[in-house]
Scaffold this active site. Structure first.
Site, short mmCIF file in Angstrom:
data_model
loop_
_atom_site.label_atom_id
_atom_site.label_comp_id
_atom_site.label_asym_id
_atom_site.label_seq_id
_atom_site.Cartn_x
_atom_site.Cartn_y
_atom_site.Cartn_z
N ASP A 40 16.86 -11.81 1.69
CA ASP A 40 16.02 -12.69 1.16
C ASP A 40 16.37 -14.05 0.73
O ASP A 40 17.69 -14.22 0.67
CB ASP A 40 16.11 -11.71 0.15
CG ASP A 40 14.18 -12.51 -0.87
OD1 ASP A 40 14.02 -13.43 -0.59
OD2 ASP A 40 13.18 -11.36 -1.03
N THR A 57 5.17 -2.40 5.94
CA THR A 57 3.62 -2.63 5.52
C THR A 57 3.59 -4.03 4.67
O THR A 57 2.70 -4.31 3.91
CB THR A 57 3.67 -1.54 3.85
OG1 THR A 57 5.52 -1.98 3.49
CG2 THR A 57 4.16 -0.44 4.36
N SER A 58 4.21 -4.55 5.46
CA SER A 58 3.39 -6.36 4.76
C SER A 58 2.68 -7.01 5.53
O SER A 58 1.95 -6.75 5.27
CB SER A 58 5.43 -7.72 4.87
OG SER A 58 5.62 -7.12 6.53
N ARG A 59 3.02 -7.89 6.53
CA ARG A 59 2.05 -7.94 7.97
C ARG A 59 2.14 -8.10 8.78
O ARG A 59 3.55 -7.80 9.04
CB ARG A 59 1.72 -9.78 7.14
CG ARG A 59 0.84 -9.73 6.11
CD ARG A 59 -0.65 -9.48 5.99
NE ARG A 59 -1.32 -9.73 5.00
CZ ARG A 59 -1.27 -9.15 3.90
NH1 ARG A 59 -0.84 -7.86 3.59
NH2 ARG A 59 -2.22 -9.35 2.56
N ASP A 73 1.95 0.11 8.47
CA ASP A 73 0.79 0.32 7.49
C ASP A 73 -0.19 -1.63 7.87
O ASP A 73 -1.46 -1.10 7.85
CB ASP A 73 0.81 -0.02 6.33
CG ASP A 73 -0.44 0.13 5.34
OD1 ASP A 73 -1.27 0.97 5.00
OD2 ASP A 73 -1.01 -0.05 4.80
N ILE A 127 7.44 -6.02 -4.03
CA ILE A 127 7.37 -4.42 -3.32
C ILE A 127 9.03 -4.34 -3.54
O ILE A 127 9.07 -3.13 -3.25
CB ILE A 127 6.47 -4.57 -2.90
CG1 ILE A 127 4.90 -5.26 -3.13
CG2 ILE A 127 6.57 -3.71 -2.29
CD1 ILE A 127 3.97 -5.59 -1.70
N HIS A 161 -3.51 0.28 6.45
CA HIS A 161 -4.16 -0.67 5.95
C HIS A 161 -4.41 -0.29 4.12
O HIS A 161 -5.16 -1.06 3.84
CB HIS A 161 -4.50 -2.10 5.76
CG HIS A 161 -4.17 -3.73 5.38
ND1 HIS A 161 -3.89 -4.79 5.72
CD2 HIS A 161 -3.46 -3.64 4.14
CE1 HIS A 161 -2.95 -5.08 4.88
NE2 HIS A 161 -3.36 -4.99 3.79
N GLU A 192 -4.64 -6.18 13.91
CA GLU A 192 -5.57 -5.09 12.76
C GLU A 192 -7.28 -5.54 12.52
O GLU A 192 -8.08 -4.63 12.17
CB GLU A 192 -4.85 -4.84 12.00
CG GLU A 192 -4.70 -6.08 10.77
CD GLU A 192 -4.05 -5.06 9.24
OE1 GLU A 192 -2.87 -5.18 9.49
OE2 GLU A 192 -5.08 -5.71 7.98
N CYS A 221 8.18 -8.95 3.03
CA CYS A 221 8.71 -10.45 3.00
C CYS A 221 7.53 -10.56 3.50
O CYS A 221 5.98 -9.74 4.24
CB CYS A 221 9.53 -11.23 4.39
SG CYS A 221 8.94 -10.29 5.89
N PRO A 222 6.22 -12.11 2.85
CA PRO A 222 5.32 -13.02 3.84
C PRO A 222 5.35 -12.80 5.04
O PRO A 222 6.16 -12.94 5.97
CB PRO A 222 4.90 -13.59 2.21
CG PRO A 222 6.29 -14.59 2.31
CD PRO A 222 7.13 -12.80 2.54
P1 NAI Z 1 6.46 -11.57 -3.31
O1 NAI Z 1 6.26 -13.31 -2.78
O2 NAI Z 1 6.98 -10.87 -4.92
O3 NAI Z 1 7.75 -11.18 -2.29
C1 NAI Z 1 8.36 -12.01 -1.17
C2 NAI Z 1 9.62 -11.50 -0.84
O4 NAI Z 1 9.87 -11.84 0.10
C3 NAI Z 1 10.21 -12.77 -2.00
O5 NAI Z 1 11.58 -12.74 -2.10
C4 NAI Z 1 10.91 -14.21 -0.12
O6 NAI Z 1 11.07 -15.09 -0.81
C5 NAI Z 1 11.49 -12.68 0.60
N1 NAI Z 1 10.72 -13.58 1.78
C6 NAI Z 1 10.38 -14.42 2.21
N2 NAI Z 1 10.91 -15.23 3.52
C7 NAI Z 1 12.00 -14.05 3.86
C8 NAI Z 1 12.57 -13.52 5.16
N3 NAI Z 1 12.12 -14.84 6.01
N4 NAI Z 1 13.38 -12.68 5.14
C9 NAI Z 1 13.38 -11.88 4.32
N5 NAI Z 1 12.63 -12.23 2.67
C10 NAI Z 1 12.02 -12.81 3.17
O7 NAI Z 1 5.20 -10.41 -2.32
P2 NAI Z 1 5.35 -9.27 -2.26
O8 NAI Z 1 4.01 -8.85 -3.71
O9 NAI Z 1 6.58 -8.67 -3.10
O10 NAI Z 1 4.25 -8.35 -1.01
C11 NAI Z 1 4.69 -8.81 -0.16
C12 NAI Z 1 3.82 -9.00 0.88
O11 NAI Z 1 3.66 -7.04 1.32
C13 NAI Z 1 2.70 -9.50 0.98
O12 NAI Z 1 3.33 -11.16 1.30
C14 NAI Z 1 2.27 -9.34 1.66
O13 NAI Z 1 1.83 -9.37 3.21
C15 NAI Z 1 2.02 -7.80 1.93
N6 NAI Z 1 1.42 -6.93 1.08
C16 NAI Z 1 1.09 -5.49 1.56
C17 NAI Z 1 -0.13 -4.74 1.01
C18 NAI Z 1 -0.58 -3.48 1.81
O14 NAI Z 1 -1.43 -3.29 1.16
N7 NAI Z 1 0.13 -3.16 3.03
C19 NAI Z 1 -0.38 -4.81 -0.12
C20 NAI Z 1 0.04 -5.55 -1.05
C21 NAI Z 1 1.11 -6.66 -0.26
#
Ligand code: NAI
Length: 333
Positions: free
Chosen positions: A175, A233-235, A259, A155, A296, A264, A206-207
């Site tokens: 990252d 928009t992460s968590r 978001d 994302i 969300h 929540e 980030c997750p």
């Molecule tokens: P992804 O796993 O592809 O990317 C997450 C990135 O965060 C990775 O590159 C990782 O190395 C990095 N990361 C981990 N710890 C970190 C830190 N301390 N500082 C900076 N970067 C760090 O995951 P993706 O698909 O990009 O999704 C990211 C998050 O978005 C998900 O984990 C989820 O929580 C959230 N999400 C939210 C949605 C929504 O509807 N609001 C929908 C889908 C995902």
């Protein structure tokens, strides 16, 4: 395989039914989320299928196991809501949807940035009151501004591309695993502290895990540029909400787009419009004109729903065949 699909709404039911058009699985849709009380509904099912705010702690997972189900199929990317140690102990397989439409979430983050910047939520309300004045609605050009992207996975890289190549922003990122696509488009990787100090806008991608819980706390907010914008928009728990409220109160934080929200699980995805709001923290957030909250919904596009449904059905089929896709397996701790 019979699958009990918890926490379903019309939109995900329709996409799951379409993805399961061949009738591979018998989907039992339940509107309530999965918890220790509702788990019994899975009796006779081979799998339970859940969403982001179902708290799959040891007690709930034991109830799932007791129902006979052996697979937890998450309709989400994040799995911070699952006790993976308990799942492993019980021998439950946990599969997720690691990628669907990263564009859906990244584009929603941009929508929040644009709405906060140009104050469209306030402007629209004014026009509806036939107040056509513009005082207080001044925004800024995104072109040339510095944006900090925290987490450049699926994302974050899309958000960086839209902001850098679309709006002409200078993009900084942080990252632990830098992404080559970002570096090729000129994104500069820096430590979080430097990103916070330099960015006019910070967007979190980030997750949520033990290393990122309250990653943006009061110390981090103090490092930000005065009046900067923050979008999450992460968590929810990546941001310390109380600290954000204090930073909004003091004017240090200029605007906040959410978001996701720490509390929540007790609010989102339900119609509570006939009830008094009891969450005092959430009440405070809603009182700020420079805060926008969506429930969300960043994932909520047709393309993303189709992607979630197709991967979920494939996960169920692969598991039933005894060959779950390793990329989709949630790593047991
Ligand atoms: P992804 O796993 O592809 O990317 C997450 C990135 O965060 C990775 O590159 C990782 O190395 C990095 N990361 C981990 N710890 C970190 C830190 N301390 N500082 C900076 N970067 C760090 O995951 P993706 O698909 O990009 O999704 C990211 C998050 O978005 C998900 O984990 C989820 O929580 C959230 N999400 C939210 C949605 C929504 O509807 N609001 C929908 C889908 C995902």
């Amino acid at each position: 395989m019979k699958v009990t699909v918890f926490g379903t709404h019309d939109y995900d039911r329709a996409s799951l039914e379409e993805a399961n058009a061949g009738g591979m699985h018998v989907l039992d849709f339940v509107t309530k989320g999965l918890n220790a009380r509702t788990a019994a509904r899975a009796r006779g099912a081979g799998a339970v299928c859940t969403f982001v705010n179902d708290r799959l702690d040891a007690c709930v997972l034991e109830a799932v196991y007791a129902s006979g189900a052996r697979l937890v199929a998450l309709r989400s990317t994040g799995y911070d809501n699952v006790d993976l140690v308990a799942a492993k102990k019980l021998g439950l397989t946990v599969l997720r949807v690691p990628a669907y439409s990263p564009h859906a979430v990244a584009e929603h983050a941009i929508a929040l940035i644009m709405a906060l910047n140009r104050k469209t939520h306030l402007a629209n309300a004014r026009v509806h009151r036939q107040d056509f004045t513009l005082d207080g609605l001044v925004g800024f050009d995104l072109f040339g501004k510095t944006v900090g992207v925290v987490g450049t996975g699926r994302i974050g890289v899309v958000a960086a591309r839209i902001l850098g190549q679309g709006f002409g922003c200078k993009v900084l990122a942080t990252d632990p695993v830098p992404c080559s696509a970002c570096m090729e488009m000129g994104v500069r990787y820096v430590e979080l502290a430097e990103l916070l100090a330099a960015a006019d806008i910070v967007t979190l991608h980030c997750p949520l895990d033990s290393g990122t819980r309250h990653l943006v706390d009061s110390a981090a907010l103090q490092r930000m540029k005065p009046g900067a914008m923050l979008v999450n928009t992460s968590r929810g728990a990546v941001l310390d909400t109380q600290a954000a409220i204090a930073a909004l109160d003091s004017g240090k934080l200029g605007a906040l787009g959410l978001d996701v929200y720490e509390g929540e699980a007790a609010l989102f995805f339900r119609d509570l419009s006939d009830q008094a709001l009891t969450d005092e923290t959430f009440k405070k957030l809603l009182a700020f004109p420079n805060v926008i909250v969506t429930g969300h919904q960043a994932f909520l596009t047709r393309e993303a729903l189709r992607g979630i449904a197709e991967t979920t059905i494939r996960n169920l089929t692969d598991f039933e065949r005894g060959d779950p896709c390793t990329d989709n397996l949630v790593p047991h701790r």
